[in-house]
Write a protein that holds these residues in place. Structure first.
Motif, mmCIF file in Angstrom:
data_model
loop_
_atom_site.group_PDB
_atom_site.id
_atom_site.type_symbol
_atom_site.label_atom_id
_atom_site.label_comp_id
_atom_site.label_asym_id
_atom_site.label_seq_id
_atom_site.Cartn_x
_atom_site.Cartn_y
_atom_site.Cartn_z
ATOM 1 N N HIS A 74 -27.161 37.734 -35.234
ATOM 2 C CA HIS A 74 -27.653 36.348 -35.242
ATOM 3 C C HIS A 74 -27.495 35.695 -33.871
ATOM 4 O O HIS A 74 -28.348 34.926 -33.435
ATOM 5 N N CYS A 82 -33.572 32.140 -30.861
ATOM 6 C CA CYS A 82 -33.173 30.730 -30.981
ATOM 7 C C CYS A 82 -31.708 30.520 -30.628
ATOM 8 O O CYS A 82 -31.255 29.391 -30.492
ATOM 9 N N MET A 83 -30.967 31.600 -30.466
ATOM 10 C CA MET A 83 -29.556 31.485 -30.081
ATOM 11 C C MET A 83 -29.449 31.927 -28.603
ATOM 12 O O MET A 83 -29.930 31.248 -27.734
ATOM 13 N N MET A 88 -22.043 26.503 -28.460
ATOM 14 C CA MET A 88 -23.379 25.995 -28.133
ATOM 15 C C MET A 88 -23.307 24.584 -27.567
ATOM 16 O O MET A 88 -23.947 24.261 -26.575
ATOM 17 N N GLU A 89 -22.513 23.758 -28.226
ATOM 18 C CA GLU A 89 -22.393 22.370 -27.773
ATOM 19 C C GLU A 89 -21.688 22.313 -26.424
ATOM 20 O O GLU A 89 -21.992 21.459 -25.594
ATOM 21 N N GLN A 102 -19.019 29.111 -32.988
ATOM 22 C CA GLN A 102 -20.314 29.331 -32.341
ATOM 23 C C GLN A 102 -21.035 28.009 -32.089
ATOM 24 O O GLN A 102 -21.688 27.829 -31.063
ATOM 25 N N ILE A 103 -20.884 27.088 -33.037
ATOM 26 C CA ILE A 103 -21.454 25.746 -32.841
ATOM 27 C C ILE A 103 -20.755 25.054 -31.664
ATOM 28 O O ILE A 103 -21.407 24.487 -30.775
ATOM 29 N N LEU A 104 -19.426 25.107 -31.636
ATOM 30 C CA LEU A 104 -18.671 24.504 -30.533
ATOM 31 C C LEU A 104 -19.101 25.117 -29.202
ATOM 32 O O LEU A 104 -19.233 24.417 -28.187
ATOM 33 N N GLU A 147 -10.181 25.858 -27.704
ATOM 34 C CA GLU A 147 -10.607 25.499 -29.068
ATOM 35 C C GLU A 147 -11.842 26.327 -29.464
ATOM 36 O O GLU A 147 -11.924 26.852 -30.578
ATOM 37 N N LEU A 166 -30.372 36.370 -31.437
ATOM 38 C CA LEU A 166 -31.724 35.896 -31.791
ATOM 39 C C LEU A 166 -32.302 34.989 -30.696
ATOM 40 O O LEU A 166 -31.549 34.304 -30.000
ATOM 41 N N ALA A 225 -17.405 28.035 -41.507
ATOM 42 C CA ALA A 225 -17.574 26.790 -40.732
ATOM 43 C C ALA A 225 -16.296 26.384 -40.008
ATOM 44 O O ALA A 225 -16.341 25.751 -38.962
ATOM 45 N N VAL A 258 -18.095 30.788 -37.299
ATOM 46 C CA VAL A 258 -19.380 30.076 -37.198
ATOM 47 C C VAL A 258 -19.173 28.688 -36.587
ATOM 48 O O VAL A 258 -19.968 28.242 -35.744
ATOM 49 N N GLY A 259 -18.089 28.031 -36.985
ATOM 50 C CA GLY A 259 -17.755 26.747 -36.355
ATOM 51 C C GLY A 259 -17.590 26.915 -34.850
ATOM 52 O O GLY A 259 -18.047 26.079 -34.067
#
Lengths: 294, 294
Positions: free
Chosen positions: A84, A89-90, A161-162, A157-159, A175, A87, A150, A154-155
């Motif tokens: 994932h 989009c990632m 990206m941000e 990965q969001i951190l 973190e 991808l 999350a 996965v959480g």
């Protein structure tokens, strides 16, 4: 690499590979999906996560007929996250470990679904242990879900990206890593400890070990990204620098990052003082993580 | 809709919604990820799957403090599959139930990860039951993994994608649906039966019921796609016809599809003959599935 560790790896990697193959080929599923799942699982990598599960048991001198299955479950989660992550989009990566990424071979739709089904397969593996009590197996399911969902990977990965859009403090960077890669590594150690019948005190020490090697692993990755060649990495070197992403070297300088790496390495080793042998496999893994060249 | 069933739904849907909210808000996770997960979970839909879990318990006259959690776990799986299904690389849908799809609001990367984390949250929910034995809870994890993974729902999505390129026989079409939607519906029924303490014979009857309502559900979807308006569906009507996809009406004609629907409905009701009441909630659901207008 240390000879003892090398023998440990050489012995166990084929067993992990065989277990992974078994987990994905039993029963009926569409051929294209299975091929896509197996492609990424077989693409290999270092199998650090499953080996860590096995190393804990080895250090406790405990054998568990379910250890390989638990170890492989983590690798399935790790593999799904890579598919994932690659991808368009990632991270939009065409290559991983020198091979075409899953979506370049099977198309994006199949890659998304292969990742999804690999995650499911990991939980299926933990729910199908044959030599572990239902209570322990259920605890493993819960821990893997916490580590990979999350609030964990996965959480993270969001951190991550941000974080690419901002410049992070060292605390924020840690973190990200504690979630993105650390949580799953911690699961490996804790899962091994549960199978080995470790007590609460030992588990707490091992959690701290896991936290330290997790951060060490990431610092080493960041350092290698600066110092290694594209050929060694199997992906473009300096990719982090190019994207102006916050990394240990960008925040601490290369020398500062190396000192930080050594600090975490020392901490990790100290957490293992309760183990009888002073050259445990977990200690050898800590050494390996800081010394590896890719 | 039948008054008794309507009251059952009106009573339980808010309880399911609250449980879903609870499952996704405990503890720390990045706000953007949580918002994305909650957005799709709250987008609602008919909550058929969780209601079916609860209906089984109701028909057995058994209460389980964990029923809502198990019911919600299925809805988390269903929701993750919709988010991934809507992605540009899959069905590329901008709207779902009249609302913008997840990736249109949060971006593709977050949508992929929100789907991933919803899947994880489902297994976490099953691993965190408080009033169910570890053996039963673990059986639920295994069944949900079987139903939703490569041999179940995800496998069905692959078959569905591959089927779009070919014209399918009726048998092949049913194979797609038994996997893509039937497996998860069967899980709902079997999970309810396990929580209710049903015996093997009853579970076998209920599995057959589930298979029949699963196929009935899909035929009805296909029929509605031909006969309902875009406004009623909340997505473009005739989307299946436009893509020349094999459907029940395309294979059997509209009248033939309606006869087939009635056959499955009758079969489903017959499977429930062992239940004491001749107007069980499961029977009411079977009626609802064939009579619904959206």
């Amino acid at each position: 690499m240390d000879k003892q560790l090398e023998m440990f790896m050489t012995k166990h990697i084929p067993m992990i590979d065989e277990q992974l193959q078994q987990l994905l080929t039993g029963g009926y599923s569409p051929i294209s999906l299975r091929e896509s799942m197996l492609y990424s699982v077989k693409a290999g990598g270092k199998r650090i996560r499953p080996l860590l599960v096995l190393a804990v048991l080895e250090d406790f001198g405990v054998q568990s007929a379910d250890a390989l299955k638990v170890a492989s479950a983590v690798e399935l989660i790790h593999t799904y996250s890579l598919i994932h992550d690659d991808l368009p989009c990632m991270d939009d990566d065409d290559y991983r470990r020198g091979q075409l990424t899953n979506h370049k071979v099977f198309g994006e739709a199949t890659a998304v679904l292969a990742g999804d089904a690999l995650q499911t397969a990991a939980f299926n593996a933990l729910a199908s242990l044959e030599n572990t009590s239902a209570e322990k197996a259920l605890a493993l399911v819960r821990l893997l879900a916490e580590a990979s969902g999350a609030k964990g990977m996965v959480g993270g990965q969001i951190l991550d990206m941000e974080g690419e859009k901002a410049s992070l403090s060292l605390e924020q960077l840690e973190e990200v890593h504690l979630h993105k890669t650390g949580a799953l590594l911690s699961f490996c150690i804790e899962a091994g400890a549960i199978l080995a019948g470790a007590n609460e005190n030992q588990i707490a020490q091992l959690r701290s070990y896991a936290r330290n090697i997790g951060l060490a692993f990431q610092i080493k990755d960041d350092i290698l990204d600066v110092t290694a060649t594209t050929e060694q990495l199997g992906k473009p070197a300096n990719s982090d620098t190019d994207s102006e992403k916050s990394t240990y070297p960008s925040l601490l300088g290369l020398e500062g990052a190396r000192l930080q790496l050594e600090k975490y390495h020392t901490n990790a080793i100290e957490c293992l003082s309760f183990l009888p042998s002073d050259k445990s496999y977990l200690a050898l893994f800590a050494d390996y993580i800081v010394q590896r060249e890719l």
